[in-house]
Design an enzyme around this catalytic site. Structure first.
Site, PDB file in Angstrom:
ATOM      1  N   VAL A  46      40.883  53.686  32.684  1.00 47.99           N
ATOM      2  CA  VAL A  46      39.589  54.280  33.012  1.00 47.99           C
ATOM      3  C   VAL A  46      38.441  53.596  32.272  1.00 47.99           C
ATOM      4  O   VAL A  46      37.322  54.096  32.263  1.00 47.99           O
ATOM      5  CB  VAL A  46      39.592  55.791  32.700  1.00 47.99           C
ATOM      6  CG1 VAL A  46      40.568  56.519  33.585  1.00 47.99           C
ATOM      7  CG2 VAL A  46      39.902  56.038  31.221  1.00 47.99           C
TER       8      VAL A  46
ATOM      9  N   TYR B 146      39.394  47.295  38.421  1.00 50.63           N
ATOM     10  CA  TYR B 146      40.155  46.068  38.644  1.00 50.63           C
ATOM     11  C   TYR B 146      41.438  45.997  37.815  1.00 50.63           C
ATOM     12  O   TYR B 146      42.455  45.482  38.295  1.00 50.63           O
ATOM     13  CB  TYR B 146      39.277  44.838  38.411  1.00 50.63           C
ATOM     14  CG  TYR B 146      38.979  44.518  36.959  1.00 50.63           C
ATOM     15  CD1 TYR B 146      39.762  43.606  36.262  1.00 50.63           C
ATOM     16  CD2 TYR B 146      37.914  45.105  36.298  1.00 50.63           C
ATOM     17  CE1 TYR B 146      39.493  43.299  34.942  1.00 50.63           C
ATOM     18  CE2 TYR B 146      37.640  44.805  34.983  1.00 50.63           C
ATOM     19  CZ  TYR B 146      38.422  43.907  34.310  1.00 50.63           C
ATOM     20  OH  TYR B 146      38.163  43.605  32.988  1.00 50.63           O
TER      21      TYR B 146
ATOM     22  N   HIS C   4      36.789  19.339  53.660  1.00 53.81           N
ATOM     23  CA  HIS C   4      37.523  20.049  54.724  1.00 53.81           C
ATOM     24  C   HIS C   4      38.985  19.615  54.705  1.00 53.81           C
ATOM     25  O   HIS C   4      39.268  18.434  54.547  1.00 53.81           O
ATOM     26  CB  HIS C   4      36.905  19.705  56.089  1.00 53.81           C
ATOM     27  CG  HIS C   4      37.674  20.270  57.249  1.00 53.81           C
ATOM     28  ND1 HIS C   4      37.597  21.585  57.608  1.00 53.81           N
ATOM     29  CD2 HIS C   4      38.550  19.677  58.114  1.00 53.81           C
ATOM     30  CE1 HIS C   4      38.377  21.799  58.655  1.00 53.81           C
ATOM     31  NE2 HIS C   4      38.968  20.656  58.984  1.00 53.81           N
TER      32      HIS C   4
END
Length: 464
Positions: A270, A186, A443
């Protein structure tokens, strides 16, 4: 001779350390915190916050550039697009200063004494701190080791010059023409994506079969597709063997074939390892789990009165885990009943699209021997995602058949990082599919996708 004495000595003022110190101070414990640089540690100074600032700036620039090139579906037009990366970095540094200053203020408010300098542990009750003025000796009843982590260095790619760690990559004042990322986790993907949007030609080299190898390929696939759309070249099952600084090329092995790839700058990501060198931890003879310090459920090491939190205690190396540990050990040192019974620690990748993981992945759930169900709801069916012009991705719920107990929640999509709180709460509260499906979600929001995924798991899908 002791110069200072206290109840709690915290070594390291990163997210875990400063939270431990603040809570200890609030609980009435005389507390001293030692930090050799700025409050906030890696996360606030050279990690989480500056990287998210760079990501935001890159996204803003990319959107304007897309509009200037006539690619905006929203009808927005503009011209004369450019970026002054030095000014961007100055803005980012301002954000960092504001936050680190806030941490310093919170420590003062809690009555914590701050000492700037490099600490060395003498024994479980004493440490020496080399400050700018003198050598200071501090004695304590309780010690908290919270020194964080540092990037892992690859022997064939030592840091320096054009070979960067994430720290240097976040402080570049100009956009490199070519940028190679060694490691498809990431950190590399977040920074690499940002520089691709700023105009660099980015290549990513990952030794495993797919990027974000800690997660399943279904989750990483939308991220890989977006990288391709941004012009990023991804090489998997590729091992970088060295860098020719004179010619500016990487040597890369794919199986039995060795190729070269142009790279003005090389970012090595890494992994990270605990920052314990020179601290004197070996003096204590603490039990270890490999490179990490072993702790019990109270956060205590094998030596009474010595605690360890955050990255020095192992995976997951996340700021919010360290914060929770910091609060926990402070409560423990104050004599309060505090148990570490966290069911889940959510993880977020601020890639494009973002990725959120909480609880068990499908294969992990199956390995427990349970009868597992998986329900996936696509963002293309969500109204809010459509209005944001980003429908790539999905929300996924992993659950136990029969009981409906939710075992894991995952999402990949633009803006999905904000679902991490709901995911964590659902798992902490032992929610079932019915609990989530019966909860009214506002919503139009991305959060509705969680409800819809639960309904799908129940066989009652409404919008799919």
């Amino acid at each position: 001779m002791t110069d200072l004495s206290c109840n709690v000595l915290v070594i390291g003022a990163g997210p875990g350390g400063y939270v431990a110190a603040i809570r200890a101070g609030q609980l009435g414990l005389e507390t001293v915190i030692v930090e050799q640089s700025a409050h906030g540690g890696t996360c606030l100074n050279i990690g989480c916050i500056p990287s998210k600032a760079l990501i935001h700036a890159a996204e803003e620039f990319f959107a304007v550039r897309e509009a200037a090139e006539g690619h905006s579906k929203l009808g927005i037009r503009t011209s004369d697009v450019g970026i002054d990366l030095a000014k961007t970095v100055a803005w980012k540094d301002g954000v960092v200063r504001q936050l680190t200053g806030g941490v310093s203020g919170l420590l003062r408010k809690a009555g914590v004494r701050s000492v700037q300098g490099r600490a060395r542990i003498l024994d479980g009750k004493t440490a020496e701190v080399e400050t700018a003025e003198r050598l200071l000796r501090i004695s304590c009843r309780n010690m908290v080791i919270a020194t964080g982590s540092r990037p892992v260095e690859v022997p064939s790619l030592p840091f320096g010059g054009n070979i960067l760690s994430s720290t240097e990559a976040l402080s570049l004042t100009s956009v490199p023409e070519t940028l190679a990322i060694v490691g498809g986790g990431y950190i590399g993907l977040e920074i690499g994506t940002a520089y691709a949007k700023l105009g660099a030609k980015v290549s990513i080299f990952e030794a495993k079969p797919h990027i974000l190898p800690q997660y399943d390929e279904e989750l990483s696939r939308p991220v890989a597709a977006r990288l391709k759309a941004l012009g990023v070249t991804v090489h998997v099952e590729a091992v970088v063997e060295g860098y020719d600084a004179v010619r500016g090329v990487l040597r890369v092995r794919h199986g039995s074939t060795v190729t070269e790839s142009a790279a003005e700058k090389v970012l090595v990501t890494v992994g990270r390892q605990p920052a314990l060198e020179g601290l004197g931890v070996e003096q204590l003879g603490l039990d270890r789990d490999g490179r990490f310090i072993r702790t019990d459920e109270r956060g205590q090491t094998s030596m009474r009165g010595v605690y360890a939190i955050g990255d020095v205690t192992g995976e997951p190396m996340l700021a919010h885990r360290a914060m929770a540990q910091g609060e926990h050990v402070a409560e423990t040192m104050a004599g309060h009943s505090s148990g570490w019974d966290k069911r889940v620690i959510p993880a977020v990748c601020f890639t494009d699209p973002e990725l959120v993981v909480a609880g068990l992945l499908p294969d992990q759930a199956r390995e427990t021997g349970r009868d597992v169900g998986v329900a996936t709801y696509p963002l293309r069916a969500n109204g809010r995602a459509l209005t944001l012009e980003r429908t790539d991705g999905f929300v996924r719920v992993v659950f136990e058949q029969g009981s409906g107990l939710v075992l894991g929640l995952q999402a990949v999509g633009a803006g999905c990082s904000e679902l991490a709180g709901e995911f964590g709460l659902a798992l902490e509260m032992c929610a079932t599919l019915t609990d989530i499906a019966a909860t009214i979600h506002a919503h139009p929001t991305l959060g509705e996708t969680v409800q819809e995924a639960a309904l799908m798991g129940l066989g009652k899908a409404l919008h799919a």
